[in-house]
Design a protein around this motif. Structure first.
Motif, short mmCIF file in Angstrom:
data_model
loop_
_atom_site.label_atom_id
_atom_site.label_comp_id
_atom_site.label_asym_id
_atom_site.label_seq_id
_atom_site.Cartn_x
_atom_site.Cartn_y
_atom_site.Cartn_z
N HIS A 185 24.37 39.43 37.20
CA HIS A 185 23.32 39.59 38.39
C HIS A 185 24.19 40.64 39.53
CE1 HIS A 185 20.44 37.42 36.18
NE2 HIS A 185 21.23 36.43 36.07
N PRO A 186 24.62 41.52 39.35
CA PRO A 186 25.20 42.37 40.45
C PRO A 186 24.31 42.53 41.78
CG PRO A 186 24.87 43.59 38.59
CD PRO A 186 24.58 42.37 38.24
N ASP A 187 23.21 42.63 41.48
CA ASP A 187 22.10 42.91 42.48
C ASP A 187 21.78 41.72 43.39
OD1 ASP A 187 20.71 42.23 40.32
OD2 ASP A 187 18.92 42.73 40.86
N ALA A 188 22.27 40.64 42.98
CA ALA A 188 21.99 39.27 43.92
C ALA A 188 22.96 38.76 44.62
CB ALA A 188 21.50 38.22 42.62
N TYR A 189 24.26 39.42 44.74
CA TYR A 189 25.33 38.94 45.40
C TYR A 189 26.03 39.95 46.38
CZ TYR A 189 24.83 35.20 42.26
OH TYR A 189 24.10 33.97 41.63
N GLN A 190 26.40 39.53 47.50
CA GLN A 190 26.86 40.47 48.45
C GLN A 190 28.34 40.97 47.65
OE1 GLN A 190 26.30 42.43 51.22
NE2 GLN A 190 24.10 41.69 50.93
N THR A 191 29.07 40.20 46.88
CA THR A 191 30.30 40.40 46.50
C THR A 191 30.10 40.97 45.03
OG1 THR A 191 32.73 39.68 46.20
CG2 THR A 191 30.89 38.20 45.72
N SER A 192 31.25 41.60 44.33
CA SER A 192 31.22 41.85 43.10
C SER A 192 32.07 41.41 42.07
CB SER A 192 31.36 43.43 43.22
OG SER A 192 32.90 43.63 43.37
N TRP A 193 31.69 41.49 40.94
CA TRP A 193 32.56 40.91 39.87
C TRP A 193 33.94 41.66 39.82
CZ3 TRP A 193 35.20 43.37 35.77
CH2 TRP A 193 35.80 42.36 34.91
N GLU A 194 33.86 42.89 40.14
CA GLU A 194 35.17 43.70 40.18
C GLU A 194 36.21 43.12 41.37
OE1 GLU A 194 32.06 46.15 38.36
OE2 GLU A 194 32.10 44.89 40.30
N GLU A 195 35.67 42.59 42.65
CA GLU A 195 36.24 42.15 43.51
C GLU A 195 36.64 40.75 43.25
OE1 GLU A 195 34.53 44.09 47.63
OE2 GLU A 195 33.20 42.90 46.25
N GLU A 196 35.73 39.81 42.92
CA GLU A 196 36.16 38.25 42.49
C GLU A 196 37.29 38.29 41.38
OE1 GLU A 196 33.67 35.20 43.66
OE2 GLU A 196 33.01 36.02 45.72
N SER A 197 37.01 38.83 40.30
CA SER A 197 37.34 38.82 39.04
C SER A 197 38.95 38.94 39.30
CB SER A 197 36.93 39.80 38.26
OG SER A 197 37.42 41.04 38.19
N GLN A 198 39.59 39.99 40.41
CA GLN A 198 40.61 40.05 40.70
C GLN A 198 41.48 39.10 41.48
OE1 GLN A 198 42.46 42.86 39.50
NE2 GLN A 198 40.50 43.03 38.49
N LYS A 199 40.74 38.02 41.83
CA LYS A 199 41.19 36.82 42.90
C LYS A 199 41.93 35.78 41.94
CE LYS A 199 39.16 38.17 46.51
NZ LYS A 199 39.72 38.90 47.75
N SER A 200 42.94 35.11 42.53
CA SER A 200 43.69 34.07 41.90
C SER A 200 42.84 32.89 41.87
CB SER A 200 45.04 33.99 42.64
OG SER A 200 44.73 33.38 43.82
#
Length: 166
Positions: free
Chosen positions: A28-43
């Motif tokens: 649901h990329p349209d439901a959140y201000q952050t993106s999978w691309e951003e958070e998937s890179q987090k440790s």
């Protein structure tokens, strides 16, 4: 269906939290201000800090599988510490339509009620199911932010909602 148990996440829940959070962003990329691309890179440490620094309730199956999340935080500044802000809500697709979302949200509201004066959230205007859920829980819309988010070439407005807690 047996309703899940609801409890606050602990650091031991970090792998399941990370997996479900990333699933929510991907589905649901349209439901959140952050993106999978951003958070998937987090440790893993970053996700662990999210658990420790926020209030995150999880819905668990009898087999202890994490199937839903409701997350909120409170501002640290003195003049806005009376608020709580819901920043993440998600239930795995197989468990939707059975009241899990409302159960999670009501649990979060009960917890916030003893700690804050008002609970705030925003919901993408096109997400009518979530909007109706929040209305059912007592939230009222107080405004709308046009073009609050851009995903590709599409702009999304967000409904701003509040729930008085006291």
């Amino acid at each position: 269906m047996t309703f899940p148990s609801i409890r606050r996440l602990r650091t031991a829940d970090c792998p399941a939290f990370k997996q479900l959070r990333l699933e929510s962003l991907l589905n649901h990329p349209d439901a959140y201000q952050t993106s999978w691309e951003e958070e998937s890179q987090k440790s893993d440490a970053w996700f662990d800090a999210r658990i420790r620094q926020n209030v995150i309730f999880g819905a668990f199956t009898p087999e202890a599988r994490l199937i839903g999340l409701c997350c909120y935080t409170r501002p640290q500044k003195l003049k806005s510490a009376h608020k709580a802000i819901v920043w993440g809500m998600y239930v795995a697709p197989d468990y939707r339509g059975n009241g899990v979302s409302l159960q999670l949200l009501n649990h979060t509201i009960s917890h916030a009620r003893t700690r804050a004066h008002i609970l705030l959230l925003s919901v993408t205007s096109s997400n009518l199911a979530a909007y109706r859920l929040y209305q059912k829980a007592g939230f009222c819309q107080y405004g709308q932010e046009p073009d609050a988010m851009k995903l590709g070439d599409i702009y999304y407005s967000e409904r701003l909602m509040f729930l008085p807690l006291r």
